[in-house]
Design a protein around this motif. Structure first.
Motif, PDB file in Angstrom:
ATOM      1  N   UNK A  99     -12.198   5.154 -14.044  1.00  0.00           N
ATOM      2  CA  UNK A  99     -12.621   6.483 -13.617  1.00  0.00           C
ATOM      3  C   UNK A  99     -11.850   6.873 -12.366  1.00  0.00           C
ATOM      4  N   UNK A 100     -11.643   8.162 -12.223  1.00  0.00           N
ATOM      5  CA  UNK A 100     -10.855   8.679 -11.103  1.00  0.00           C
ATOM      6  C   UNK A 100     -11.761   9.025  -9.931  1.00  0.00           C
ATOM      7  N   UNK A 101     -11.252   8.769  -8.732  1.00  0.00           N
ATOM      8  CA  UNK A 101     -11.948   9.143  -7.508  1.00  0.00           C
ATOM      9  C   UNK A 101     -10.877   9.449  -6.471  1.00  0.00           C
ATOM     10  N   UNK A 102     -11.135  10.455  -5.660  1.00  0.00           N
ATOM     11  CA  UNK A 102     -10.177  10.879  -4.648  1.00  0.00           C
ATOM     12  C   UNK A 102     -10.228   9.903  -3.471  1.00  0.00           C
ATOM     13  N   UNK A 103      -9.167   9.106  -3.309  1.00  0.00           N
ATOM     14  CA  UNK A 103      -9.130   8.082  -2.260  1.00  0.00           C
ATOM     15  C   UNK A 103      -8.204   8.486  -1.122  1.00  0.00           C
ATOM     16  N   UNK A 104      -8.528   7.971   0.042  1.00  0.00           N
ATOM     17  CA  UNK A 104      -7.679   8.101   1.216  1.00  0.00           C
ATOM     18  C   UNK A 104      -7.605   6.744   1.890  1.00  0.00           C
ATOM     19  N   UNK A 145     -14.558  -1.690  -2.280  1.00  0.00           N
ATOM     20  CA  UNK A 145     -14.147  -3.097  -2.232  1.00  0.00           C
ATOM     21  C   UNK A 145     -12.757  -3.264  -2.866  1.00  0.00           C
ATOM     22  N   UNK A 146     -12.534  -2.638  -4.031  1.00  0.00           N
ATOM     23  CA  UNK A 146     -11.229  -2.753  -4.698  1.00  0.00           C
ATOM     24  C   UNK A 146     -10.106  -2.216  -3.811  1.00  0.00           C
ATOM     25  N   UNK A 147     -10.364  -1.104  -3.133  1.00  0.00           N
ATOM     26  CA  UNK A 147      -9.362  -0.507  -2.245  1.00  0.00           C
ATOM     27  C   UNK A 147      -9.016  -1.477  -1.109  1.00  0.00           C
ATOM     28  N   UNK A 154      -1.539  -6.878  -0.460  1.00  0.00           N
ATOM     29  CA  UNK A 154      -0.292  -6.167  -0.161  1.00  0.00           C
ATOM     30  C   UNK A 154      -0.082  -4.915  -0.985  1.00  0.00           C
ATOM     31  N   UNK A 155      -1.177  -4.359  -1.522  1.00  0.00           N
ATOM     32  CA  UNK A 155      -1.107  -3.172  -2.386  1.00  0.00           C
ATOM     33  C   UNK A 155      -1.760  -1.987  -1.663  1.00  0.00           C
ATOM     34  N   UNK A 156      -1.137  -0.813  -1.757  1.00  0.00           N
ATOM     35  CA  UNK A 156      -1.703   0.409  -1.184  1.00  0.00           C
ATOM     36  C   UNK A 156      -2.124   1.343  -2.317  1.00  0.00           C
ATOM     37  N   UNK A 157      -3.064   2.224  -2.036  1.00  0.00           N
ATOM     38  CA  UNK A 157      -3.551   3.097  -3.113  1.00  0.00           C
ATOM     39  C   UNK A 157      -2.439   3.975  -3.657  1.00  0.00           C
ATOM     40  N   UNK A 158      -1.438   4.269  -2.845  1.00  0.00           N
ATOM     41  CA  UNK A 158      -0.318   5.094  -3.309  1.00  0.00           C
ATOM     42  C   UNK A 158       0.508   4.375  -4.377  1.00  0.00           C
TER      43      UNK A 158
END
Length: 196
Positions: A99-104, A145-147, A154-158
């Motif tokens: 599912x999609x969610x607007x992350x920052x 938590x996943x974010x 070493x992973x970014x949401x981008x």
């Protein structure tokens, strides 16, 4: 003590993090400083690499979501008290329809994008007293938590965006790394020009 948050482009955000041991120096103080830093920046999660520590530690405080009208009463009740420290966390299972969610992200200010994640996770971790836990998390708490977990990997949401979205935000990301962004919290920029 409020620590500077490391901005996009700094290599520490991509480093492989190391396990935290009970003899890690001043761990209580590190955790306390991370909470203070996160609150100062109005965040809901913060990972150690974001404060220049390449260790497997992150914190979450989902309580700002307790007023979210999109959450069920049960979810609102859960997030209203959800504040945790995660040490040496490992996600051992992710399930459900994405599912999609607007992350920052505090390290990537002024960039928000829809990110697809699975809604349910099973995780093993240690708390601040190094007590072991194995828990299932769902919904918005699982997403936070996943974010944060991604940060210790070493992973970014981008990284999770489509090639088109990545191209559209590329100049913003370059500007963030140079410190060309309006923020009201302390940050360290990897490519900021030094003042003479």
């Amino acid at each position: 003590m409020i620590l500077p948050i490391i901005a996009y482009g700094d290599p520490v955000l991509r480093k492989e993090t190391v396990e935290v041991t009970p003899d890690y120096p001043n761990l209580d103080k590190v955790i306390e400083n991370m909470f203070e830093t996160m609150y100062e920046a109005h965040g809901i999660g913060l990972a150690a690499p974001q404060v220049n520590l390449p260790i497997r530690l992150f914190i979450v405080d989902a309580t700002p979501f307790e007023e979210d009208e999109d959450l069920s009463d049960e979810e609102q009740k859960f997030v209203s008290t959800f504040k945790r420290v995660f040490i040496n966390a490992r996600i051992i299972e992710e399930s459900g329809d994405e599912w999609a969610f607007n992350e920052g992200c505090l390290s990537i200010p002024d960039v928000r994008e829809d990110v697809f994640r699975q809604p349910d996770i099973v995780m093993e971790y240690q708390d601040e007293n190094f007590k072991k836990h194995k828990e299932t998390f769902s919904g918005i708490v699982a997403r936070i938590i996943q974010h944060e977990y991604d940060h210790i990997e070493g992973i970014l949401f981008t990284d999770k965006l489509s090639p088109l979205k990545k191209r559209l935000i590329k100049s913003k990301l370059i500007n963030i790394s140079k410190g060309k962004v309006g923020i009201d919290y302390k940050m360290k920029f990897p490519n900021a020009k030094k003042k003479r």
